[in-house]
Design a protein around this motif. Structure first.
Motif, PDB file in Angstrom:
ATOM      1  N   GLN A  68       0.849  -1.188   0.000  1.00 45.42           N
ATOM      2  CA  GLN A  68       0.000   0.000   0.000  1.00 45.42           C
ATOM      3  C   GLN A  68       0.888   1.242   0.000  1.00 45.42           C
ATOM      4  O   GLN A  68       1.658   1.448   0.932  1.00 45.42           O
ATOM      5  CB  GLN A  68      -0.908   0.012   1.226  1.00 45.42           C
ATOM      6  CG  GLN A  68      -1.748  -1.247   1.349  1.00 45.42           C
ATOM      7  CD  GLN A  68      -2.445  -1.329   2.690  1.00 45.42           C
ATOM      8  OE1 GLN A  68      -3.035  -0.359   3.144  1.00 45.42           O
ATOM      9  NE2 GLN A  68      -2.386  -2.484   3.315  1.00 45.42           N
ATOM     10  N   TYR A  84      -2.845   0.242  -4.238  1.00 41.97           N
ATOM     11  CA  TYR A  84      -2.680  -1.141  -3.772  1.00 41.97           C
ATOM     12  C   TYR A  84      -2.054  -1.976  -4.883  1.00 41.97           C
ATOM     13  O   TYR A  84      -2.512  -1.942  -6.031  1.00 41.97           O
ATOM     14  CB  TYR A  84      -4.034  -1.758  -3.407  1.00 41.97           C
ATOM     15  CG  TYR A  84      -4.673  -1.181  -2.175  1.00 41.97           C
ATOM     16  CD1 TYR A  84      -4.355  -1.657  -0.908  1.00 41.97           C
ATOM     17  CD2 TYR A  84      -5.621  -0.165  -2.275  1.00 41.97           C
ATOM     18  CE1 TYR A  84      -4.950  -1.128   0.229  1.00 41.97           C
ATOM     19  CE2 TYR A  84      -6.224   0.367  -1.152  1.00 41.97           C
ATOM     20  CZ  TYR A  84      -5.881  -0.122   0.098  1.00 41.97           C
ATOM     21  OH  TYR A  84      -6.480   0.402   1.221  1.00 41.97           O
ATOM     22  N   TYR A 123      -9.248  -5.742  -5.646  1.00 36.93           N
ATOM     23  CA  TYR A 123     -10.027  -4.693  -6.308  1.00 36.93           C
ATOM     24  C   TYR A 123     -11.475  -4.700  -5.820  1.00 36.93           C
ATOM     25  O   TYR A 123     -12.026  -3.656  -5.450  1.00 36.93           O
ATOM     26  CB  TYR A 123      -9.984  -4.878  -7.825  1.00 36.93           C
ATOM     27  CG  TYR A 123     -10.928  -3.965  -8.573  1.00 36.93           C
ATOM     28  CD1 TYR A 123     -10.638  -2.615  -8.740  1.00 36.93           C
ATOM     29  CD2 TYR A 123     -12.132  -4.454  -9.084  1.00 36.93           C
ATOM     30  CE1 TYR A 123     -11.511  -1.767  -9.401  1.00 36.93           C
ATOM     31  CE2 TYR A 123     -13.008  -3.616  -9.750  1.00 36.93           C
ATOM     32  CZ  TYR A 123     -12.687  -2.274  -9.907  1.00 36.93           C
ATOM     33  OH  TYR A 123     -13.560  -1.440 -10.554  1.00 36.93           O
ATOM     34  N   THR A 165     -11.675  -3.431  -2.346  1.00 34.14           N
ATOM     35  CA  THR A 165     -11.421  -1.989  -2.305  1.00 34.14           C
ATOM     36  C   THR A 165     -12.679  -1.205  -2.678  1.00 34.14           C
ATOM     37  O   THR A 165     -13.029  -0.221  -2.017  1.00 34.14           O
ATOM     38  CB  THR A 165     -10.264  -1.610  -3.256  1.00 34.14           C
ATOM     39  OG1 THR A 165      -9.107  -2.369  -2.925  1.00 34.14           O
ATOM     40  CG2 THR A 165      -9.924  -0.134  -3.142  1.00 34.14           C
TER      41      THR A 165
END
Length: 269
Positions: free
Chosen positions: A96, A116, A129, A132
């Motif tokens: 990150q 990320y 993904y 997120t």
């Protein structure tokens, strides 16, 4: 009272010194006054950092939370600091990278980006993904919906061109030129367009990239979540990036700079 003040000053110096020793890169941020306050902030934040914040203060807070300064561009004339966090992910690591872009003379944050990536190219990033997007909705609410976009553009097509949004962006106010310039940059081809997702969100497809948007105050503040499309095969390398922009505060930072520059100089003999 004097003794208490001395202890506080000494403690602050020790904290700054400890961080500076832990990471020599931090010294290039100490040129800024950590007490300098713009008094205008973004409504949203990424990891506690908002547009308009003091970069030195926020960098210290992030280091205290376990982040490590990975990179500060340009030494004493830097305009960006990267702070790195890692966590285990399957048989690899989730990397990150939090980037704080800031005014090089005053040190106010003018953009925040969190990217990320997965350390191993053999580990699928698609679940990251999806998670997120899910967590962004939990924290910020739903992104721009396709229905909202249709209402804004007065267009009921199943696909909406980005050019249609650009044509209907706010044209008044000091931020309008910055907002338009940002979306013009995303206009990779005349066919760049939005599609409706299964959840009714508006997903922009531009080149190989795809983006969700959380606009506030007629797009003056804008959160975006962008990545390469999974079909492009480049999502792992490019990662997933959440970016916070506040065009109105960017203007305020520029105005503050002008005010500083235009101050009267007194020369006495």
């Amino acid at each position: 009272m004097i003794m208490i003040r001395s202890i506080c000053i000494a403690s602050t110096f020790l904290v700054l010194n400890a961080f500076a020793q832990a990471d020599k890169n931090l010294s290039s941020l100490t040129r800024f006054d950590s007490d300098l306050d713009l008094e205008v902030y973004s409504k949203m934040d990424i990891r506690g950092v908002r547009v308009g914040d003091n970069v030195l203060e926020r960098a210290l807070n992030l280091i205290e939370k376990g982040g490590a300064i990975q990179y500060i561009s340009g030494g004493n004339r830097s305009e960006k600091v990267d702070i790195h966090f890692t966590q285990p992910y399957l048989e690899s690591e989730l990397l990150q990278n939090l980037s704080l872009h800031f005014d090089k003379d005053l040190g106010f944050v003018n953009q925040v980006s969190l990217t990320y990536r997965v350390a191993s190219r053999y580990v699928d990033i698609l679940p990251v993904y999806n998670k997120t997007v899910e967590q962004a909705i939990v924290k910020y609410g739903n992104p721009l919906s396709f229905q909202q976009l249709q209402n804004l553009t007065k267009n009921n097509n199943s696909e909406l061109r980005l050019s249609s949004l650009i044509a209907n962006l706010p044209t008044r106010g000091e931020s309008s030129a910055l907002i338009r310039a940002y979306f013009d940059y995303l206009q990779v081809t005349p066919k760049t367009h939005f599609v409706r997702t299964e959840n009714g969100h508006a997903l922009l497809l531009t080149g190989f990239k795809q983006c969700y948007f959380w606009p506030h105050d007629e797009f003056e503040e804008l959160l975006s979540l962008c990545s390469f499309q999974p079909s492009s095969g480049n999502m792992k390398g490019q990662g997933i990036t959440l970016t916070l922009r506040n065009f109105a505060i960017q203007n305020r930072i520029s105005d503050f700079q002008l005010m500083q520059d235009e101050q009267e100089i007194e020369i006495n003999f």
